[in-house]
Design a protein around this motif. Structure first.
Motif, PDB file in Angstrom:
ATOM      1  N   PRO A   1      40.928  81.034   8.751  1.00  0.00           N
ATOM      2  CA  PRO A   1      40.483  79.519   8.710  1.00  0.00           C
ATOM      3  C   PRO A   1      40.935  78.783   7.535  1.00  0.00           C
ATOM      4  CG  PRO A   1      38.606  80.749   8.832  1.00  0.00           C
ATOM      5  CD  PRO A   1      39.763  81.773   8.803  1.00  0.00           C
ATOM      6  N   PRO A   2      41.050  77.452   7.586  1.00  0.00           N
ATOM      7  CA  PRO A   2      41.174  76.678   6.287  1.00  0.00           C
ATOM      8  C   PRO A   2      40.052  76.697   5.425  1.00  0.00           C
ATOM      9  CG  PRO A   2      40.879  75.034   8.092  1.00  0.00           C
ATOM     10  CD  PRO A   2      41.136  76.661   8.699  1.00  0.00           C
ATOM     11  N   ALA A   3      40.440  76.612   4.069  1.00  0.00           N
ATOM     12  CA  ALA A   3      39.148  76.477   3.112  1.00  0.00           C
ATOM     13  C   ALA A   3      38.603  75.144   3.225  1.00  0.00           C
ATOM     14  CB  ALA A   3      39.638  76.856   1.724  1.00  0.00           C
ATOM     15  N   HIS A   4      37.415  75.088   2.664  1.00  0.00           N
ATOM     16  CA  HIS A   4      36.620  73.688   2.280  1.00  0.00           C
ATOM     17  C   HIS A   4      35.998  73.684   1.224  1.00  0.00           C
ATOM     18  CE1 HIS A   4      34.445  70.054   3.477  1.00  0.00           C
ATOM     19  NE2 HIS A   4      33.437  70.535   3.314  1.00  0.00           N
ATOM     20  N   ASN A   5      36.272  72.726   0.345  1.00  0.00           N
ATOM     21  CA  ASN A   5      35.763  72.996  -1.126  1.00  0.00           C
ATOM     22  C   ASN A   5      35.887  74.382  -1.847  1.00  0.00           C
ATOM     23  OD1 ASN A   5      34.784  70.317  -0.616  1.00  0.00           O
ATOM     24  ND2 ASN A   5      32.553  70.866   0.008  1.00  0.00           N
ATOM     25  N   GLY A   6      37.265  74.710  -1.507  1.00  0.00           N
ATOM     26  CA  GLY A   6      37.625  76.097  -1.981  1.00  0.00           C
ATOM     27  C   GLY A   6      36.580  77.420  -1.494  1.00  0.00           C
ATOM     28  N   VAL A   7      36.001  76.964  -0.260  1.00  0.00           N
ATOM     29  CA  VAL A   7      35.261  78.322   0.352  1.00  0.00           C
ATOM     30  C   VAL A   7      35.847  78.500   1.569  1.00  0.00           C
ATOM     31  CG1 VAL A   7      33.073  79.347   0.916  1.00  0.00           C
ATOM     32  CG2 VAL A   7      33.271  77.909  -1.093  1.00  0.00           C
ATOM     33  N   PRO A   8      36.661  79.520   2.268  1.00  0.00           N
ATOM     34  CA  PRO A   8      37.018  79.577   3.528  1.00  0.00           C
ATOM     35  C   PRO A   8      35.727  79.464   4.587  1.00  0.00           C
ATOM     36  CG  PRO A   8      37.706  81.477   2.176  1.00  0.00           C
ATOM     37  CD  PRO A   8      36.676  80.850   1.416  1.00  0.00           C
ATOM     38  N   VAL A   9      35.956  78.761   5.533  1.00  0.00           N
ATOM     39  CA  VAL A   9      35.064  78.602   6.812  1.00  0.00           C
ATOM     40  C   VAL A   9      34.413  79.448   6.950  1.00  0.00           C
ATOM     41  CG1 VAL A   9      34.874  77.529   9.015  1.00  0.00           C
ATOM     42  CG2 VAL A   9      36.393  76.193   7.398  1.00  0.00           C
ATOM     43  N   GLY A  10      35.499  80.788   7.268  1.00  0.00           N
ATOM     44  CA  GLY A  10      35.045  82.042   7.670  1.00  0.00           C
ATOM     45  C   GLY A  10      33.819  82.628   7.004  1.00  0.00           C
ATOM     46  N   GLN A  11      34.133  82.520   5.626  1.00  0.00           N
ATOM     47  CA  GLN A  11      33.107  82.898   4.578  1.00  0.00           C
ATOM     48  C   GLN A  11      31.887  82.291   4.496  1.00  0.00           C
ATOM     49  OE1 GLN A  11      34.609  83.746   0.804  1.00  0.00           O
ATOM     50  NE2 GLN A  11      32.561  83.428  -0.299  1.00  0.00           N
ATOM     51  N   ARG A  12      32.052  80.774   4.821  1.00  0.00           N
ATOM     52  CA  ARG A  12      30.765  79.974   4.771  1.00  0.00           C
ATOM     53  C   ARG A  12      29.803  80.312   6.047  1.00  0.00           C
ATOM     54  NH1 ARG A  12      31.199  74.950   5.774  1.00  0.00           N
ATOM     55  NH2 ARG A  12      33.671  74.937   6.207  1.00  0.00           N
ATOM     56  N   LYS A  13      30.475  80.478   7.268  1.00  0.00           N
ATOM     57  CA  LYS A  13      29.716  80.950   8.217  1.00  0.00           C
ATOM     58  C   LYS A  13      29.208  82.408   8.240  1.00  0.00           C
ATOM     59  CE  LYS A  13      30.410  81.428  13.326  1.00  0.00           C
ATOM     60  NZ  LYS A  13      31.439  81.598  14.445  1.00  0.00           N
ATOM     61  N   ALA A  14      29.767  83.160   7.486  1.00  0.00           N
ATOM     62  CA  ALA A  14      28.922  84.569   7.386  1.00  0.00           C
ATOM     63  C   ALA A  14      27.966  84.296   6.499  1.00  0.00           C
ATOM     64  CB  ALA A  14      29.971  85.494   6.685  1.00  0.00           C
ATOM     65  N   GLU A  15      28.098  83.559   5.202  1.00  0.00           N
ATOM     66  CA  GLU A  15      26.768  83.304   4.520  1.00  0.00           C
ATOM     67  C   GLU A  15      25.525  82.775   5.306  1.00  0.00           C
ATOM     68  OE1 GLU A  15      28.478  81.067   1.267  1.00  0.00           O
ATOM     69  OE2 GLU A  15      29.218  82.739   0.356  1.00  0.00           O
ATOM     70  N   SER A  16      25.898  82.016   6.251  1.00  0.00           N
ATOM     71  CA  SER A  16      24.831  81.045   6.771  1.00  0.00           C
ATOM     72  C   SER A  16      24.492  81.945   8.157  1.00  0.00           C
ATOM     73  CB  SER A  16      25.466  79.835   7.547  1.00  0.00           C
ATOM     74  OG  SER A  16      26.346  79.941   8.336  1.00  0.00           O
ATOM     75  N   SER A  17      25.039  82.985   8.431  1.00  0.00           N
ATOM     76  CA  SER A  17      24.426  83.488   9.766  1.00  0.00           C
ATOM     77  C   SER A  17      23.252  84.267   9.773  1.00  0.00           C
ATOM     78  CB  SER A  17      25.719  84.740  10.273  1.00  0.00           C
ATOM     79  OG  SER A  17      25.823  85.823   9.098  1.00  0.00           O
ATOM     80  N   VAL A  18      22.561  84.742   8.737  1.00  0.00           N
ATOM     81  CA  VAL A  18      21.413  85.449   8.537  1.00  0.00           C
ATOM     82  C   VAL A  18      20.469  84.367   8.823  1.00  0.00           C
ATOM     83  CG1 VAL A  18      19.834  86.454   6.994  1.00  0.00           C
ATOM     84  CG2 VAL A  18      22.150  87.289   6.686  1.00  0.00           C
ATOM     85  N   ALA A  19      20.544  83.250   8.542  1.00  0.00           N
ATOM     86  CA  ALA A  19      19.780  81.952   8.495  1.00  0.00           C
ATOM     87  C   ALA A  19      19.659  81.557  10.070  1.00  0.00           C
ATOM     88  CB  ALA A  19      19.982  80.687   7.830  1.00  0.00           C
ATOM     89  N   GLU A  20      20.615  82.043  10.890  1.00  0.00           N
ATOM     90  CA  GLU A  20      20.724  81.712  12.286  1.00  0.00           C
ATOM     91  C   GLU A  20      19.672  82.900  13.062  1.00  0.00           C
ATOM     92  OE1 GLU A  20      24.870  81.669  13.279  1.00  0.00           O
ATOM     93  OE2 GLU A  20      25.141  79.901  12.000  1.00  0.00           O
ATOM     94  N   LEU A  21      19.365  83.690  12.418  1.00  0.00           N
ATOM     95  CA  LEU A  21      18.534  84.669  13.122  1.00  0.00           C
ATOM     96  C   LEU A  21      17.219  84.399  13.588  1.00  0.00           C
ATOM     97  CD1 LEU A  21      19.350  88.101  11.137  1.00  0.00           C
ATOM     98  CD2 LEU A  21      20.578  87.263  13.311  1.00  0.00           C
ATOM     99  N   THR A  22      16.521  84.760  14.710  1.00  0.00           N
ATOM    100  CA  THR A  22      15.073  84.480  15.150  1.00  0.00           C
ATOM    101  C   THR A  22      14.268  85.083  14.004  1.00  0.00           C
ATOM    102  OG1 THR A  22      14.648  86.159  16.445  1.00  0.00           O
ATOM    103  CG2 THR A  22      15.992  84.137  17.413  1.00  0.00           C
ATOM    104  N   ALA A  23      12.787  84.745  14.165  1.00  0.00           N
ATOM    105  CA  ALA A  23      11.972  85.202  13.279  1.00  0.00           C
ATOM    106  C   ALA A  23      11.808  86.609  13.550  1.00  0.00           C
ATOM    107  CB  ALA A  23      10.746  84.462  13.455  1.00  0.00           C
ATOM    108  N   ARG A  24      11.712  86.916  14.743  1.00  0.00           N
ATOM    109  CA  ARG A  24      11.554  88.396  15.087  1.00  0.00           C
ATOM    110  C   ARG A  24      12.910  89.361  14.718  1.00  0.00           C
ATOM    111  NH1 ARG A  24       7.586  91.624  15.926  1.00  0.00           N
ATOM    112  NH2 ARG A  24       6.973  90.658  18.077  1.00  0.00           N
ATOM    113  N   GLU A  25      14.074  88.630  14.835  1.00  0.00           N
ATOM    114  CA  GLU A  25      15.249  89.487  14.193  1.00  0.00           C
ATOM    115  C   GLU A  25      15.042  89.645  12.946  1.00  0.00           C
ATOM    116  OE1 GLU A  25      18.250  87.900  17.920  1.00  0.00           O
ATOM    117  OE2 GLU A  25      18.097  87.036  15.969  1.00  0.00           O
TER     118      GLU A  25
END
Length: 225
Positions: free
Chosen positions: A140-164
């Motif tokens: 996927p194209p980069a945004h501000n020098g960071v690939p979209v896929g990488q940004r998504k991976a970095e934020s994925s932990v924050a999307e887990l539930t409290a129990r997860e």
């Protein structure tokens, strides 16, 4: 728990098993989506819809959400007969977030029900949710020098539930499922289901990679600020 099916995909024996396992849960079964678009004596926490009624339920999604605002909705997958097109439809669905397979051992099946009743999501291993035929293979194209896929991976932990997050933290400390289950008062099957969802959400291959992702997020304060 509300079951919407006109095919008998959830047998009377399974309903009795649910009521034995979760004595605080009342099970209502109706044969049409229209019949499910009404208030019941108790709030609905989980709606199970036969795959044959999936499109009808999607059309009534606004009504179902209004009448049962706190309910998670799942598609009943009858004995692994669900098609990839249906999984793709779930990926785009405003109503459905989970799939309930009917070809599992009873104890595992009940663990999935428990997870859903608690607001958790479940998708069978190997389901092709989100996969689209003809998607470009290029990054996927980069945004501000960071690939979209990488940004998504970095934020994925924050999307887990409290129990997860709680379970993943214990995994990162090297605890095995049996000890995690004992520490949290869960069954090992439930812990396994949570781990499956964690691995799926993080887009990793195993618990070791998931633990590494958690440690990286903790070190960067991505989740804990």
């Amino acid at each position: 728990m509300l079951i919407v099916t006109n095919t008998g995909s959830v047998s009377k024996r399974l309903i009795e098993a649910v009521e034995r396992e979760f004595p605080w849960v009342l099970v209502e079964q109706v044969e049409s989506v229209v019949a499910g678009c009404r208030s019941f004596a108790h709030p609905v926490a989980l709606i199970l819809v036969d795959v044959s009624l999936m499109h009808e339920a999607e059309a009534a999604a606004a009504m179902l959400s209004r009448v049962h605002p706190h309910a998670l909705a799942a598609v009943i997958e009858p004995y692994d007969k669900m098609q990839t097109t249906s999984f793709s439809a779930i990926a785009d669905s405003a109503l459905f977030r989970s799939v309930l397979p009917m070809d599992m051992r009873l104890d595992i099946w009940l663990s999935i029900i428990r997870l859903m009743l608690c607001g958790g999501e479940y998708l069978p291993p190997g389901s092709l949710v989100g996969v689209r035929a003809g998607e470009p293979a290029s990054p996927p194209p980069a945004h501000n020098g960071v690939p979209v896929g990488q940004r998504k991976a970095e934020s994925s932990v924050a999307e887990l539930t409290a129990r997860e997050l709680q379970i993943l933290e214990m995994v990162s400390r090297g605890l095995q499922n049996k000890l995690i289950a004992a520490g949290l008062g869960l069954s090992e099957h439930t812990v396994k289901i949570h781990l499956h969802n964690i691995i799926r959400k993080l887009g990793v291959h195993n618990r070791t990679e998931a633990a590494a992702r958690f440690r990286n997020a903790r070190n960067s304060n991505a989740v804990f600020d």
